[in-house]
Design a protein around this motif. Structure first.
Motif, short mmCIF file in Angstrom:
data_model
loop_
_atom_site.label_atom_id
_atom_site.label_comp_id
_atom_site.label_asym_id
_atom_site.label_seq_id
_atom_site.Cartn_x
_atom_site.Cartn_y
_atom_site.Cartn_z
N ASN A 185 34.46 -102.86 14.58
CA ASN A 185 35.23 -101.63 14.37
C ASN A 185 34.34 -100.44 14.05
O ASN A 185 34.63 -99.63 13.17
CB ASN A 185 36.27 -101.82 13.25
N LYS A 186 33.23 -100.31 14.79
CA LYS A 186 32.33 -99.17 14.61
C LYS A 186 32.31 -98.33 15.89
O LYS A 186 31.66 -98.72 16.88
CB LYS A 186 30.92 -99.66 14.27
N PRO A 187 33.01 -97.20 15.92
CA PRO A 187 33.04 -96.38 17.13
C PRO A 187 31.65 -95.87 17.49
O PRO A 187 30.87 -95.47 16.63
CB PRO A 187 33.97 -95.22 16.75
N ALA A 188 31.35 -95.87 18.79
CA ALA A 188 30.11 -95.32 19.30
C ALA A 188 30.45 -94.38 20.45
O ALA A 188 31.29 -94.69 21.30
CB ALA A 188 29.18 -96.44 19.79
N GLU A 189 29.78 -93.24 20.48
CA GLU A 189 30.07 -92.28 21.54
C GLU A 189 29.54 -92.78 22.88
O GLU A 189 28.41 -93.27 22.97
CB GLU A 189 29.44 -90.92 21.21
N LEU A 190 30.37 -92.67 23.91
CA LEU A 190 29.95 -93.01 25.25
C LEU A 190 29.01 -91.92 25.77
O LEU A 190 29.36 -90.74 25.73
CB LEU A 190 31.16 -93.17 26.17
N ILE A 191 27.86 -92.33 26.27
CA ILE A 191 26.80 -91.38 26.61
C ILE A 191 26.99 -90.82 28.01
O ILE A 191 27.17 -91.56 28.98
CB ILE A 191 25.42 -92.07 26.51
N TYR A 192 26.95 -89.50 28.10
CA TYR A 192 27.00 -88.81 29.39
C TYR A 192 26.22 -87.51 29.25
O TYR A 192 26.52 -86.69 28.39
CB TYR A 192 28.44 -88.52 29.81
N ARG A 193 25.18 -87.34 30.09
CA ARG A 193 24.38 -86.12 30.07
C ARG A 193 24.20 -85.61 31.49
O ARG A 193 24.12 -86.40 32.44
CB ARG A 193 23.00 -86.37 29.45
N ILE A 194 24.11 -84.30 31.61
CA ILE A 194 23.80 -83.68 32.89
C ILE A 194 22.92 -82.47 32.62
O ILE A 194 23.21 -81.66 31.73
CB ILE A 194 25.07 -83.31 33.67
N TYR A 195 21.82 -82.37 33.36
CA TYR A 195 20.86 -81.29 33.09
C TYR A 195 19.97 -81.08 34.33
O TYR A 195 19.95 -81.90 35.27
CB TYR A 195 20.00 -81.63 31.87
N TYR A 196 19.23 -79.97 34.30
CA TYR A 196 18.26 -79.69 35.35
C TYR A 196 16.91 -80.28 34.98
O TYR A 196 16.48 -80.20 33.84
CB TYR A 196 18.11 -78.17 35.54
N ASP A 197 16.27 -80.86 35.96
CA ASP A 197 14.90 -81.35 35.77
C ASP A 197 14.06 -80.78 36.90
O ASP A 197 13.93 -81.38 37.97
CB ASP A 197 14.89 -82.88 35.80
N GLY A 198 13.52 -79.59 36.65
CA GLY A 198 12.81 -78.91 37.71
C GLY A 198 13.77 -78.35 38.74
O GLY A 198 14.60 -77.50 38.42
N ALA A 199 13.74 -78.87 39.95
CA ALA A 199 14.58 -78.33 41.03
C ALA A 199 15.83 -79.15 41.28
O ALA A 199 16.60 -78.82 42.18
CB ALA A 199 13.75 -78.24 42.31
N LYS A 200 16.02 -80.22 40.52
CA LYS A 200 17.18 -81.07 40.82
C LYS A 200 18.03 -81.27 39.56
O LYS A 200 17.61 -81.04 38.43
CB LYS A 200 16.73 -82.41 41.36
N THR A 201 19.27 -81.72 39.81
CA THR A 201 20.21 -82.02 38.74
C THR A 201 20.16 -83.51 38.44
O THR A 201 20.24 -84.34 39.36
CB THR A 201 21.64 -81.62 39.14
N VAL A 202 20.04 -83.84 37.16
CA VAL A 202 19.98 -85.24 36.73
C VAL A 202 21.25 -85.57 35.95
O VAL A 202 21.68 -84.81 35.08
CB VAL A 202 18.74 -85.49 35.83
N GLY A 237 43.49 -101.84 21.54
CA GLY A 237 43.69 -103.14 22.18
C GLY A 237 43.22 -104.29 21.32
O GLY A 237 42.78 -104.11 20.18
N SER A 238 43.30 -105.48 21.89
CA SER A 238 42.91 -106.68 21.15
C SER A 238 41.39 -106.82 21.09
O SER A 238 40.86 -107.47 20.18
CB SER A 238 43.52 -107.92 21.81
N LYS A 239 40.68 -106.20 22.05
CA LYS A 239 39.22 -106.35 22.11
C LYS A 239 38.49 -105.06 21.72
O LYS A 239 37.54 -105.10 20.94
CB LYS A 239 38.78 -106.75 23.53
N VAL A 240 38.91 -103.93 22.29
CA VAL A 240 38.22 -102.67 22.04
C VAL A 240 39.25 -101.57 21.77
O VAL A 240 40.43 -101.69 22.12
CB VAL A 240 37.31 -102.26 23.23
N THR A 241 38.76 -100.47 21.17
CA THR A 241 39.59 -99.29 20.91
C THR A 241 38.91 -98.08 21.54
O THR A 241 37.71 -97.89 21.40
CB THR A 241 39.77 -99.06 19.40
#
Length: 416
Positions: free
Chosen positions: A153-170, A129-133
């Motif tokens: 024009n420097k690509p950066a990875e979009l952050i997404y994490r999922i993991y267990y923290d004790g008894a719950k999912t974060v 696009g005209s603003k972002v790719t």
């Protein structure tokens, strides 16, 4: 006599083996299309690029200067910074960090994983696009999305994490903050705030957001994302040529085969592994046809006549491969498994033991399986002329008596 379950299990194992080996066959198939690549020096190489059914994004490409050239150049990120294949797909070189944590909930770990590697690879350009790719990268671990502000024009990875923290999912949705920062910069933060907060980490949601930042219309999103549909729906009609085969342990050679013709109608869905390549297709088809048989057993006096009027509804998952794959002409082959649900009218399947005089009546199966093999041609992406062969499939089986059918089917399908 044939043991029913082991017979079909052997056939099913053979089909599963073929499906397992199929990716190796695909890997060996070339599919050169016009394209170009930009070298690290800025020069443009024009020629033909091998566009594959890539399940993970390519680490390098095969390049030829002409369609008939025998010499193949293998080009990777050290040699080229960009390549485009027939305006179907574009890839851009990326040198930087790549996350290695897993986001599949079935293999989640305990504790936060922020590990990365520095790598040189190709990112697929999803939206320019005209603003972002917007970019995508698929490896054996997961799907990664990248976004670049066109100001640097420097690509950066979009952050997404999922993991267990004790008894719950974060769940860490860092990509929301990254997208919102770009939206604010380009004056659409207020309009996109709610949409970004509701967005999942998938192409459909993220692409809509970057499109609004770029002020791209919904129709233009579809044009940029893919030039070919990922699925097609079709309807068809044809002819079923069925031949009965009956076996009696008391009189193995006393039956005569009977062949009949019956109309066949079908509907189906084609799902393309890569719509821009179109070679490898998963097909799900529903069909209705029938068989009308009459056989005479001359062992007895008077002779016994066996009649079977069978009406079949079939659900047929298949794997199709286009061996020749031009835009307006395709030649394909395929195989699948047919799950048949049958009803019967006026059937007479009574056999008398000549020694004891006992009569046994065998009830045909209401559900049974078959293994169709198919070939055909496709004209103008719409008209599919096919022929199928179905080896003998048994729909009644016993220690003393069995009956099966061998079929040849021909017909025409029309795709929408």
């Amino acid at each position: 006599m044939r043991n029913f379950k082991p017979y079909y299990m052997k056939k099913l194992y053979a089909l599963l083996l073929a499906a397992t080996l199929f990716p190796f066959v695909l890997k060996a198939q070339s599919n050169y299309k016009p394209g170009y690549a930009v070298t690290v020096k800025g020069d443009t190489l024009r020629g033909f690029i091998d566009l594959r059914e890539w399940q993970t994004d390519p680490r390098n490409i095969n390049f030829k200067t002409s369609a008939s050239a025998s010499e193949i150049q293998i080009l990777g990120p050290s040699a080229i910074t960009f390549f485009n294949v027939s305006d179907l797909v574009s890839y851009e070189r990326y040198i930087g960090k790549l996350s290695t944590d897993r986001t599949n909930t079935s293999v989640m770990i305990n504790g936060r994983d922020t590990s990365t590697i520095t790598d040189s690879l190709f990112l697929r350009v999803l939206q320019k696009g005209s603003k972002v790719t917007l970019y995508e990268y698929n490896d054996k671990i997961k799907t990664h999305f990248f976004v670049a502000d066109n100001a640097d024009n420097k690509p950066a990875e979009l952050i997404y994490r999922i993991y267990y923290d004790g008894a719950k999912t974060v769940t860490e949705n860092g990509y929301m903050r990254q997208l919102y920062a770009l939206a604010v910069k380009y004056g659409v933060g207020d309009n996109l705030h709610f949409q970004i907060n509701k967005a999942d980490y998938n192409l459909l949601d993220i692409e809509k957001i970057t499109a609004k930042i770029n002020n791209i219309d919904k129709k233009d999103i579809e044009k940029q994302h893919t030039l070919n549909k990922g699925t097609t729906f079709y309807v068809g009609a044809g002819l079923n040529i069925g031949t009965i085969k009956a076996e009696n342990v008391f009189s193995p050679s006393s039956f005569i085969k009977s062949t009949t013709l019956f109309p066949r109608v079908n509907v189906g869905l084609n799902v393309y592994a890569n719509p821009n390549v179109g070679k490898f297709i998963f097909r799900l088809e529903a069909a209705f046809t029938g068989n009308k048989f009459k056989t005479t057993e001359s062992y007895y006096a008077p002779a016994l006549t066996h009649t079977v009027d069978q009406y079949n509804f079939s659900l047929i998952p298949q794997v199709i491969y286009n061996f020749y794959n031009a835009d307006n002409f395709k030649f394909y082959g395929g195989a699948g498994f047919s799950i048949n649900i049958s009803s019967y009218k006026g059937s007479n399947l009574t056999v008398t033991d000549p020694t004891t005089g006992l009569k046994n009546t065998f009830k045909p199966a209401t559900m049974w399986g078959a293994f169709p093999i198919k070939t055909g041609i496709v004209l103008q992406k719409k008209i599919d002329l096919y022929a199928a062969y179905i080896p003998t499939a048994y729909f009644t089986d016993d220690s003393s008596y069995s009956m099966g059918v061998t079929s040849i089917q021909i017909g025409i399908n029309y795709a929408f």
